[in-house]
Design a protein around this motif. Structure first.
Motif, short mmCIF file in Angstrom:
data_model
loop_
_atom_site.label_atom_id
_atom_site.label_comp_id
_atom_site.label_asym_id
_atom_site.label_seq_id
_atom_site.Cartn_x
_atom_site.Cartn_y
_atom_site.Cartn_z
N ASN A 101 0.84 -1.32 -0.07
CA ASN A 101 -0.01 0.23 -0.06
C ASN A 101 0.99 1.21 0.02
OD1 ASN A 101 -1.73 1.85 0.46
ND2 ASN A 101 -2.93 1.03 1.97
N PRO A 102 1.03 1.87 -1.42
CA PRO A 102 1.69 3.02 -1.18
C PRO A 102 1.33 4.21 -0.33
CG PRO A 102 0.38 3.15 -2.94
CD PRO A 102 0.07 1.81 -2.45
N ILE A 103 0.17 4.42 0.09
CA ILE A 103 -0.13 5.43 1.14
C ILE A 103 0.40 5.34 2.36
CG2 ILE A 103 -2.31 5.92 2.49
CD1 ILE A 103 -3.84 5.70 0.09
N LEU A 104 0.90 4.06 3.09
CA LEU A 104 1.49 4.02 4.25
C LEU A 104 2.70 4.95 4.23
CD1 LEU A 104 1.11 -0.10 4.65
CD2 LEU A 104 -0.04 1.97 5.90
N SER A 105 3.73 4.75 3.20
CA SER A 105 4.95 5.27 3.14
C SER A 105 4.63 7.01 3.07
CB SER A 105 5.57 5.01 1.96
OG SER A 105 4.88 5.42 0.59
N GLU A 106 3.69 7.41 2.45
CA GLU A 106 3.31 8.73 2.33
C GLU A 106 2.72 9.35 3.77
OE1 GLU A 106 3.92 10.77 -0.43
OE2 GLU A 106 5.04 9.22 -1.09
N TRP A 107 2.05 8.55 4.31
CA TRP A 107 1.35 9.06 5.70
C TRP A 107 2.38 9.04 6.59
CZ3 TRP A 107 -4.17 8.30 7.67
CH2 TRP A 107 -5.24 8.66 6.50
N LEU A 108 3.37 7.83 6.67
CA LEU A 108 4.55 7.92 7.58
C LEU A 108 5.44 9.06 7.79
CD1 LEU A 108 5.50 4.44 7.48
CD2 LEU A 108 4.70 5.35 9.51
N LYS A 109 5.46 9.66 6.27
CA LYS A 109 6.34 10.88 6.28
C LYS A 109 5.51 12.34 7.01
CE LYS A 109 7.82 9.65 1.76
NZ LYS A 109 7.97 10.14 0.26
N LYS A 110 4.27 11.95 7.27
CA LYS A 110 3.67 13.29 7.71
C LYS A 110 3.70 13.01 9.54
CE LYS A 110 3.27 15.06 3.91
NZ LYS A 110 4.00 16.43 3.49
N MET A 111 4.09 12.06 10.01
CA MET A 111 4.25 12.03 11.50
C MET A 111 4.90 13.45 12.16
SD MET A 111 5.26 8.31 12.40
CE MET A 111 3.91 6.93 12.72
N PRO A 112 4.53 13.93 13.06
CA PRO A 112 3.84 13.58 14.00
C PRO A 112 2.21 13.77 14.07
CG PRO A 112 4.62 15.55 14.87
CD PRO A 112 5.01 15.30 13.56
N PHE A 113 1.87 14.34 12.92
CA PHE A 113 0.42 14.74 12.62
C PHE A 113 -0.35 13.52 12.42
CE2 PHE A 113 2.63 18.60 11.48
CZ PHE A 113 2.17 19.55 12.57
N VAL A 114 0.18 12.59 11.69
CA VAL A 114 -0.31 11.08 11.52
C VAL A 114 0.48 10.48 12.84
CG1 VAL A 114 -0.09 9.13 10.00
CG2 VAL A 114 -0.45 11.31 8.97
N THR A 115 -0.41 9.68 13.20
CA THR A 115 0.36 8.85 14.51
C THR A 115 -0.29 7.43 14.46
OG1 THR A 115 0.54 8.90 16.88
CG2 THR A 115 -1.77 9.23 16.11
N GLY A 116 0.63 6.68 14.98
CA GLY A 116 0.10 5.03 15.32
C GLY A 116 -1.11 4.90 16.13
N ALA A 117 -2.01 3.91 15.96
CA ALA A 117 -2.73 3.71 16.85
C ALA A 117 -3.33 2.25 16.79
CB ALA A 117 -4.22 4.41 16.07
N GLN A 118 -4.08 1.90 17.74
CA GLN A 118 -4.63 0.56 17.98
C GLN A 118 -6.03 0.35 17.94
OE1 GLN A 118 -3.75 -3.23 21.12
NE2 GLN A 118 -2.38 -1.55 21.10
N HIS A 119 -6.67 -0.12 17.13
CA HIS A 119 -8.13 -0.58 17.19
C HIS A 119 -8.64 -1.72 17.79
CE1 HIS A 119 -8.85 3.07 14.15
NE2 HIS A 119 -7.25 2.99 14.43
N ILE A 120 -9.54 -1.63 18.56
CA ILE A 120 -10.16 -2.76 18.98
C ILE A 120 -11.50 -2.99 18.81
CG2 ILE A 120 -10.49 -4.17 21.12
CD1 ILE A 120 -8.06 -3.13 22.50
N SER A 121 -11.99 -4.02 18.06
CA SER A 121 -13.44 -4.19 17.73
C SER A 121 -14.36 -4.47 18.80
CB SER A 121 -13.44 -5.13 16.71
OG SER A 121 -15.02 -5.47 16.31
N GLN A 122 -15.29 -3.45 19.05
CA GLN A 122 -16.21 -3.66 19.87
C GLN A 122 -16.87 -5.32 20.04
OE1 GLN A 122 -19.54 -1.14 17.65
NE2 GLN A 122 -20.32 -1.69 19.61
N GLU A 123 -16.87 -5.84 18.97
CA GLU A 123 -17.48 -6.97 18.97
C GLU A 123 -16.53 -8.09 19.75
OE1 GLU A 123 -17.27 -5.45 16.08
OE2 GLU A 123 -19.56 -5.09 15.83
N THR A 124 -15.35 -7.90 19.93
CA THR A 124 -14.33 -8.50 20.61
C THR A 124 -14.30 -8.55 22.16
OG1 THR A 124 -12.42 -6.99 20.45
CG2 THR A 124 -12.78 -8.64 18.77
N LEU A 125 -15.14 -7.34 22.52
CA LEU A 125 -15.19 -7.16 24.08
C LEU A 125 -15.62 -8.01 24.94
CD1 LEU A 125 -15.74 -3.13 23.99
CD2 LEU A 125 -13.78 -4.37 24.22
#
Length: 271
Positions: A146-170
């Motif tokens: 996915n070429p978007i990943l490399s482009e988004w990574l260049k824009k840190m810190p405004f782009v940041t890493g996140a962890q998503h947990i699905s509500q179905e797994t709770l």
């Protein structure tokens, strides 16, 4: 009066290599005395160099300046206009970065106070792209293509890493929740940052959320033990989860020899 290259370098605070670069492009033509060992520069050479320094300090590259000095006035004005636009963008970026740093500092200053406590807020719309899938701490998939990943990574810190947990797994209440790792950014920043957006980008709508700070103790994984106090508070307050839980790392620290990983966790809620 004539100067050797070292003296010119010292006078203009210009590296010897840069002076030689100008010589190679025919901008300077130092003279060598008959039988002399060193090339010597006249006052006219030095003033010629200051003309290049003038535009170099405006932010133009040496290559740009060489080209500009051989072009028309219209071309020159066009390049000056482009530079003004570029500088304006840099100013806006710096203002934006200053605001981000101020906000991040406030979050860090409040970490100990907010650890284990809860607050409600309207979270702005965000967009995210999936980076990888994780289950029980193991990376199951990374979309390297996915070429978007490399482009988004260049824009840190405004782009940041996140962890998503699905509500179905709770309800499963595993020790560590399976999660999706993403790169996430507030939607309002996308136009200025010129982030590419396509069908692989998902949206988190603006919504009421409950937030808290948890300490994963050096781990990047969210567990039921960490999330349960917030889940109980939400239930007692008459709300329910209405979307995926998002955790974003604030800072890694080492206090008294112990590792800490403070993460801001956001729970989308509704009545």
């Amino acid at each position: 009066m004539r100067l050797k290259i070292g003296e010119v370098s010292k006078l203009l605070d210009m590296p010897v290599e840069t002076i030689r670069f100008y010589e190679q492009h025919g901008i300077l033509n130092p003279k060598r005395k008959e039988g002399g060992k060193y090339r010597e520069y006249e006052i006219s050479d030095i003033f010629n160099l200051t003309g290049y320094m003038y535009y170099r300090n405006m932010g133009f590259s040496l290559k740009d300046i060489i080209i500009m000095r051989k072009e028309t006035l219209s071309y020159f004005l066009s390049e000056i206009n482009k530079k003004q636009i570029s500088v304006e963008h840099e100013i806006q970026y710096t203002i934006m970065l200053k605001k981000y740093l101020e906000d991040h500092q406030k979050k860090l200053e409040a970490v100990n106070h907010n650890l284990g406590n809860f607050w409600f807020s309207i979270q702005p719309e965000k967009k995210y792209v999936v980076f990888s899938q994780h289950d029980q701490g193991k990376c199951c998939e990374i979309d390297y293509n996915n070429p978007i990943l490399s482009e988004w990574l260049k824009k840190m810190p405004f782009v940041t890493g996140a962890q998503h947990i699905s509500q179905e797994t709770l309800p499963e209440r595993d020790i560590i929740y399976p999660s999706v790792r993403t790169l996430i950014v507030e939607s309002r920043h996308i136009p200025f940052l010129k982030l590419p957006v396509d069908d692989s980008i998902d949206t988190v709508i603006e919504q009421l959320c409950l937030s808290t700070i948890v300490d994963t103790r050096g781990s990047d994984d969210l567990s039921f033990e960490l999330l349960d106090p917030a889940l109980q508070y939400i239930e007692k307050s008459g709300y329910k989860i209405c979307g995926n839980i998002i955790g974003m790392l604030l800072v890694h620290t080492c206090e008294a020899g112990e590792m800490h990983s403070y993460m801001e966790v956001i729970f989308p809620i509704e009545r």
